[in-house]
Design a protein around this motif. Structure first.
Motif, short mmCIF file in Angstrom:
data_model
loop_
_atom_site.label_atom_id
_atom_site.label_comp_id
_atom_site.label_asym_id
_atom_site.label_seq_id
_atom_site.Cartn_x
_atom_site.Cartn_y
_atom_site.Cartn_z
N ARG A 85 0.83 -1.22 0.00
CA ARG A 85 0.00 0.00 0.00
C ARG A 85 0.86 1.26 0.00
O ARG A 85 0.42 2.31 -0.46
CB ARG A 85 -0.95 0.00 1.19
CG ARG A 85 -2.15 -0.90 1.01
CD ARG A 85 -3.21 -0.70 2.08
NE ARG A 85 -2.79 -1.10 3.41
CZ ARG A 85 -2.81 -2.35 3.87
NH1 ARG A 85 -3.20 -3.33 3.09
NH2 ARG A 85 -2.42 -2.63 5.10
N ALA A 86 2.09 1.17 0.49
CA ALA A 86 2.97 2.34 0.56
C ALA A 86 3.75 2.57 -0.73
O ALA A 86 4.40 3.60 -0.87
CB ALA A 86 3.95 2.17 1.73
N CYS A 87 3.69 1.64 -1.65
CA CYS A 87 4.44 1.74 -2.92
C CYS A 87 3.54 2.36 -3.98
O CYS A 87 2.93 1.65 -4.80
CB CYS A 87 4.94 0.37 -3.35
SG CYS A 87 6.08 -0.40 -2.18
N ASP A 88 3.49 3.67 -4.01
CA ASP A 88 2.57 4.40 -4.89
C ASP A 88 2.83 4.22 -6.37
O ASP A 88 1.91 4.35 -7.17
CB ASP A 88 2.59 5.90 -4.55
CG ASP A 88 2.03 6.18 -3.18
OD1 ASP A 88 1.14 5.41 -2.73
OD2 ASP A 88 2.47 7.15 -2.54
N ALA A 109 -5.65 -9.97 4.91
CA ALA A 109 -4.95 -8.69 5.10
C ALA A 109 -4.01 -8.41 3.93
O ALA A 109 -3.92 -7.27 3.45
CB ALA A 109 -4.19 -8.69 6.41
N PHE A 110 -3.33 -9.44 3.48
CA PHE A 110 -2.44 -9.31 2.33
C PHE A 110 -3.23 -8.89 1.09
O PHE A 110 -2.83 -7.98 0.36
CB PHE A 110 -1.73 -10.65 2.09
CG PHE A 110 -1.05 -10.77 0.77
CD1 PHE A 110 0.13 -10.08 0.53
CD2 PHE A 110 -1.58 -11.55 -0.22
CE1 PHE A 110 0.77 -10.18 -0.70
CE2 PHE A 110 -0.95 -11.67 -1.44
CZ PHE A 110 0.22 -10.98 -1.68
N ALA A 111 -4.37 -9.54 0.85
CA ALA A 111 -5.19 -9.24 -0.32
C ALA A 111 -5.65 -7.79 -0.32
O ALA A 111 -5.73 -7.17 -1.38
CB ALA A 111 -6.39 -10.19 -0.37
N GLN A 112 -5.93 -7.25 0.84
CA GLN A 112 -6.37 -5.86 0.93
C GLN A 112 -5.26 -4.90 0.47
O GLN A 112 -5.53 -3.81 -0.01
CB GLN A 112 -6.84 -5.54 2.34
CG GLN A 112 -8.13 -6.26 2.67
CD GLN A 112 -8.50 -6.22 4.14
OE1 GLN A 112 -7.70 -5.85 4.99
NE2 GLN A 112 -9.72 -6.62 4.44
N GLY A 113 -4.00 -5.33 0.59
CA GLY A 113 -2.88 -4.52 0.12
C GLY A 113 -2.74 -4.52 -1.39
O GLY A 113 -1.98 -3.74 -1.95
#
Length: 165
Positions: A85-88, A109-113
């Motif tokens: 999520r932090a890798c724009d 949780a991984f899938a949400q990323g």
């Protein structure tokens, strides 16, 4: 450093190396391309989590991460989802997390990323894990938001996914 390729297959590399690698990656603020292949190693969830946390690289465009035949699990997947999520600028992603201890708790949780609108290509392999319907539903929801995807390959055989997922 803009381009990193690291292959460590069938080694006794463990959590200390994975943690050091994660710390080093954090210092690579200009990293654009990373290919990390840590297969059949002694890395556990502790080291996998530290490695995943190191992948918060703002300029990262291409990621090829292969962590299989290890004992990583939910904490690694949760950290990886957060890092993604932090890798724009991320566009091309290859993630192989199979033959691990991953369950629905981490898979969801991984899938949400993976909810990244700018992604173009995604290859995801979670086979031979204990992920199930919750992970499959989260994957479907997250990928529906990826409006620029042109190529998607997902491998989920050997999981606990049923018709509900």
């Amino acid at each position: 450093l803009k381009d990193l390729t690291l292959y460590l297959h069938g080694t006794v590399v463990g959590d200390k190396t994975a943690s050091a690698l994660g710390s080093s990656l954090l210092a690579c603020s200009k990293l654009e391309k990373a290919a990390l292949s840590l297969i059949d190693t002694k890395i556990t969830d502790l080291g996998g989590q530290a490695l995943a946390q190191g992948l918060t690289c703002p300029d990262l465009r291409d990621l090829d991460l292969r962590l299989f035949d290890t004992t990583i699990g939910d904490n690694t997947a949760i950290a990886l989802g957060s890092s993604l999520r932090a890798c724009d600028k991320l566009e091309n992603v290859m993630l192989a997390l199979y033959n691990t201890k991953l369950t629905d708790r981490g898979g969801k949780a991984f899938a949400q990323g993976l909810n990244r609108p700018g992604w173009r290509d995604l290859y995801l392999s979670l086979h031979n894990t204990s992920v199930g319907d919750d992970t499959a539903i989260a994957l479907g929801s997250s990928l529906s938001a990826c409006c620029e995807l042109t190529k998607v390959v997902i491998s989920l055989y050997g999981t606990k996914i049923t018709d509900l997922g």
